[in-house]
Design a protein around this motif. Sequence first.
Motif, short mmCIF file in Angstrom:
data_model
loop_
_atom_site.label_atom_id
_atom_site.label_comp_id
_atom_site.label_asym_id
_atom_site.label_seq_id
_atom_site.Cartn_x
_atom_site.Cartn_y
_atom_site.Cartn_z
N ARG A 1 -12.53 6.16 0.85
CA ARG A 1 -11.61 6.97 1.66
C ARG A 1 -10.83 6.09 2.61
O ARG A 1 -9.64 6.29 2.83
CB ARG A 1 -12.40 8.03 2.42
N LEU A 2 -11.51 5.09 3.15
CA LEU A 2 -10.86 4.18 4.09
C LEU A 2 -9.70 3.44 3.41
O LEU A 2 -8.67 3.20 4.00
CB LEU A 2 -11.89 3.17 4.60
N ARG A 3 -9.92 3.11 2.15
CA ARG A 3 -8.91 2.37 1.40
C ARG A 3 -7.59 3.14 1.36
O ARG A 3 -6.52 2.57 1.42
CB ARG A 3 -9.42 2.13 -0.02
N VAL A 4 -7.70 4.45 1.28
CA VAL A 4 -6.50 5.28 1.24
C VAL A 4 -5.95 5.48 2.64
O VAL A 4 -4.74 5.50 2.87
CB VAL A 4 -6.83 6.64 0.59
N TRP B 1 0.86 -1.19 0.00
CA TRP B 1 0.00 0.00 0.00
C TRP B 1 0.89 1.23 0.00
O TRP B 1 0.76 2.10 0.84
CB TRP B 1 -0.93 -0.02 1.22
N ARG B 2 1.78 1.25 -0.95
CA ARG B 2 2.80 2.29 -0.93
C ARG B 2 2.19 3.66 -1.13
O ARG B 2 1.17 3.82 -1.78
CB ARG B 2 3.84 2.00 -2.01
N PHE B 3 2.85 4.63 -0.52
CA PHE B 3 2.41 6.01 -0.71
C PHE B 3 3.66 6.87 -0.78
O PHE B 3 4.77 6.42 -0.47
CB PHE B 3 1.49 6.46 0.44
N ARG B 4 3.46 8.08 -1.20
CA ARG B 4 4.58 8.99 -1.37
C ARG B 4 5.35 9.15 -0.05
O ARG B 4 4.74 9.35 0.99
CB ARG B 4 4.04 10.35 -1.82
N GLY B 5 6.65 9.00 -0.13
CA GLY B 5 7.46 9.20 1.07
C GLY B 5 7.62 7.96 1.94
O GLY B 5 8.23 8.02 2.99
N ASP B 6 7.06 6.84 1.50
CA ASP B 6 7.14 5.66 2.36
C ASP B 6 8.56 5.14 2.53
O ASP B 6 8.92 4.66 3.60
CB ASP B 6 6.20 4.54 1.87
#
Lengths: 283, 298, 371
Positions: free
Chosen positions: B12-15, A104-109
Motif C-alpha cells: 500500500r505504501l508503494r502506491v 511513479w506516474r499516476f492518473r491525472g499527473d
Amino acid sequence: MTLRPARILLYAILGLFCLYYLLPLYVMLVNSVKPLQEITSGGMMELPQVWTLAPWHNAWSQAQVGVEATGLKPYFLNSLLMVVPAVTIATVLGALNGYVLTKWRFRGDTILFGLMLFGCFIPFQIVLIPMARSLGFLNLSGTVGGLIFVHVVYGISFSTLYFRNYYSAFPTELVRAAEIDGAGFFTIFWRILVPNSGPIAVVCVIWLFTNIWNDFLFGASFSDFSSQPMTVALNNLVQSSTGEKEYNVHFAGAIMAALPTLFVYIVAGRFFVRGLMSGSVKG
Amino acid sequence: MAAHPAPSARARLRVLLPRLVLSPSLALVAFFVYGFIAFTTYLSFSDSKMLPSYGWVGFQNYETLFSLRMWDIAVTNLAIFGILYIVICSFLGLMLAILLDQHIRAEGFIRTVYLYPMALSFIVTGVAWKWFLDPGIGLEAVMHDWGWTSFEFRWIKDRDMAIYTIVIAAVWQTSGFVMATFLAGLRGIDSEMLKAARVDGAGTFAVYRRIVIPQLRPAFLSAFVVLAHMAIKSYDLVVALTNGGPGNATAVPSTFMYSYTFTRNQMGIGAASAEIMLLTIAAVIIPYLWSELKEDKR
Amino acid sequence: MTQAFLNIDKVTKAYGAVQVLNETNIAVQKGEFLVLVGPSGCGKSTLLNMIAGLENITSGEVSIDGRVVNDVPPADRNIAMVFQSYALYPNMTVRGNISFSMEMHKVPKPEREAKIAQVAELLQITHLLDRKPGQLSGGQRQRVAMGRALTRDPAVFLFDEPLSNLDAKLRVDMRTEIKKLHQKLGTTIVYVTHDQVEALTLSTRIAVMFGGDVQQLGTPEEVYNNPANMFVAGFMGSPAMNLFPAELIELNGAVGVKVVTAGGFITLPFPHGAHLTDQIGREIVLGVRPESMTDPESADHDSHCLEHVDLPVELVETTGADSFVTILLGGKECIGRFRGKSTATAGQLTHVTFDMTRAVAFDPKTEQRLA
C-alpha cells in the motif's frame, strides 16, 4: 577565399554588438572608480584621471540607504541569507516532485503538473495582496524568513519543471530494476536518481539563485529595513532624492548587486544557458 | 487454490508514498497560487480600500479602472513596449544567431558577451541605463564634452519618448537570450538536410529563408511566450529606470497595480488591474502549456 | 489439481477501455524455460511486467510458489529481472550493481563479497568488477545484468528481450550462454522475445502471443510442427511456413488435396487429413514448411509419403548452404528449401519433392487448424 570581404563585415558586425552589450558594464566599471566630478563634467566614457576605490568603500559600508548610513553591506547579507535556504529547499522539493511525476506516474499527473507549471508564469501582482496578509498571519512579515518562504513557494514550479524534464529522459527501467532489487521509494531516489542528477541540479540551482537574487517585487513588497534584499537597497540608494547624486557610488553598488550572479554566469555559463532554454516546457 | 492475502502495508505504501511526497508542493501551489488568485479575484469585486474588505460591489472596480486615465496610459505603454520589445528582440536575436552560426572563431566568447546581461538584475540594468541616458551626465553630456554641442538625447526626460528608453534597456538585457534560443534551434537542424539543399543549388540566403527559418518555429514560439510574459510582468526595470515617470508617462500595468494597491489605498482597483494582467498572460500561456503537454497525457 | 510453480490464472490487463491482454492462463512448472514470443504489441511484455509486479493486474491472479502475488511489491516476489536496456546503474561500478540487491535485502558484507565473486566467476566478468557500466561493451553489460539477477537465487528469472540490443554474432553467443546457464542452474525462467529463433532454441515451452491472446502454448517441437493456427504457422520458422489455398479431394480412395499451379494443378495425398472424408470438396489453406518442399535429394527419406512433382520455378535465391526456390502454389509465392548446389533455374521446370506427412491444413475462415 572569395568570401573574404563578407567575412570581415561579419566579424565587424559581431564585434560591434559585443561593444553594445559591454557598453553598460564598461560605464559602470570605469565610473565606479573615478571621483564624482569627473562624471558630472561629462567624462562618463573616459577612463578615470584619478583612480579611487572610495566609491566602492562608500557603497559597501557608508552610503545612506534608507534611514541609516550603513552602506549596502547588511542588505547584501540579507540577500545571501534569503537566497541560500530558498534555493536549497526549492531544489530538493523540485527534485522529489520531478521524481514522482516521471517515475511513479499516476492518473491525472500531467494535469497536476500543468497546474503547477502555470505557477511559473503568473504575474506576481496577483498574489501580492493575499501574500502580504498571509505573511502577517504567519508572523513572517518584514522578515528574511518570510522572503524565503515566498521564494520557495513560487520557486517550486520552476524546480519541478527542470527535474521533471530531466528525469523523464532518465531510463525508467533503472528505477524498475532497483525496485526488483528491493530498493524502496527513497532509496531509489537517493541511490539511483540523485547521483545522476548533477547537471540538472546545477541548472536548477543557478536558475533559482539568479532569479531569487535578482528579485525586486517580493523584496520591495514584503520586507522592511531590517530584511531588505540587495536589489531593493540598491534601488533605494539610487532613487533617494536627498543630497547630491553620487553616481560613482551608485555604479559601485550596482556592480556589487550584479557580482554574485555575474560570477555564477562566468563560472557556469553553460548551465546557465541550459536553464534559460528549459523555459520551453518539454525541455 | 492459493491463498489471497490482503495487500501488505508495504504494497500500500508503494502506491501511496509518491502521492504523499508530491502533496506538500501541490498544497502550496493550490493555496498560494490558485487560492490567492481566487482571493484577489474576489477582492477585485469588493469595496477594499486600504485593507481588504468584503463588501460586494460587482464590476464597479473594473468600470473605474477602465475609466482611469492612468490605466489607459499603462495599457498603451504596455502595448508599445510589448510589441517593440518582442519584435526587436526576435529580430536581433535571430540575426545574431544566424551570424554566429557561420563557423565564427571565438564563438564561445561572443556568445558569453551577448548573453551576460541576462544574469543581471533589472535593477542593475536600470541603474546603468538610467545614468547612461541621463542628459546631465550620460550620452548627451559626453557628446557635448567631445565637441558635438548640438547633440540632444533626452528621451528619458521626455514624456512622449521615455517609454522607448525602457525598450532600449529591456532589449539590451534579453536579446542575447533570444539569440541563444535561436542558436540552439539552428544547431538542432539536421546538417545533412542543409547539405542536400546546397547540392540542390540553394545559396546561403535561400537556405536560411526557405529551409532553416521555417524550421525554427518552435524556437520562435518559445521565445515569443517567454518574451510576452516577461513584458507583461516587467516591473523592476520600469521602477529602476524611470520609476514610472516623468509624471506617469511610463506607467505600466504592473506599476499601476502596485501604486493603486499600496500607495493610493485603492486595493479593489489594484486587484482588478492584477486580474487583467493575469488574464492577458493566461491568454498566451494556457494554449501554449496545453499544446506542450497534451501529447504527454495518458 | 497440482499447483504450478508459476501460475498465471485468468489474467487480463486493460488501460481504460483498451484491453491489451485477454484472459490468459499459463502454468509454468519448476525449472521450465518458458518463452513468450510474438510481434510487438502482442501483450508479452505486459504479461512479464505483471509477473514482475511492475504493472498492476486488471483481473485474475498470478501466484509464485503457491503464493498469490497480485498485491506483493516487486522486491518481495522473489524474482530477478534482466531488462532490454540492461538497466545498469550508471553511477555504480559493476561490483556495486551486482551487490545492490543484496544490500537492499540486508545481506551481510562477507556473504555479499562471496556471492559477487562466485557470480563474476560464473559469468567471467571478474576483471570488470571495478569498472563503471559506461566503460563496458554491449556483451559485457549483458553479462553484468545477468550477474545482478543471479545473486538473488530467485524463484523465477524474468528476461525482457535481453539480446535485442546486441549485434547478430554476439546474440548467438549469448543465446548459447543463457541456455547453458539454465541447464546448469535449473532455475525457472520466463523470457520475452520477438525473435522466433530465440524462442525455438532456448525454450522448453513456448507461448506464442498475438493481439493479447496466447495463440499456442507448447514445446518448441509442437509449436513448430503442429501450429495451432495460421498465425503461429506463419510466425514461427524462417522462411515462414508456406500457406496456400487448396481443395480437399478424394485421391485413390483416401483424402488428398488439389493445388493450382502455374501450369495447371497437382494432386497430392494428405495423410493428416484422413479423418476429413466427410469434407471432400471444401476449400482449405494448406501449410507446408520450406524444408518439406525440396529437391528429391534433400527430402527426408524416412518419410512414408514423399510425392515428386515437376513445377516451374519463379526465382532462385542462393545463400550458400541452401537455395530458396520460389514456386507458385494456389496463386501464392511459396518457398522451397533446396540444396545449395541445386540446379533449379528460374523459368524452367524442376523436380520438387513434397513430404506430405508434414503438411497441415487450416480453415480459411477461422484460420484454425483442421488437420
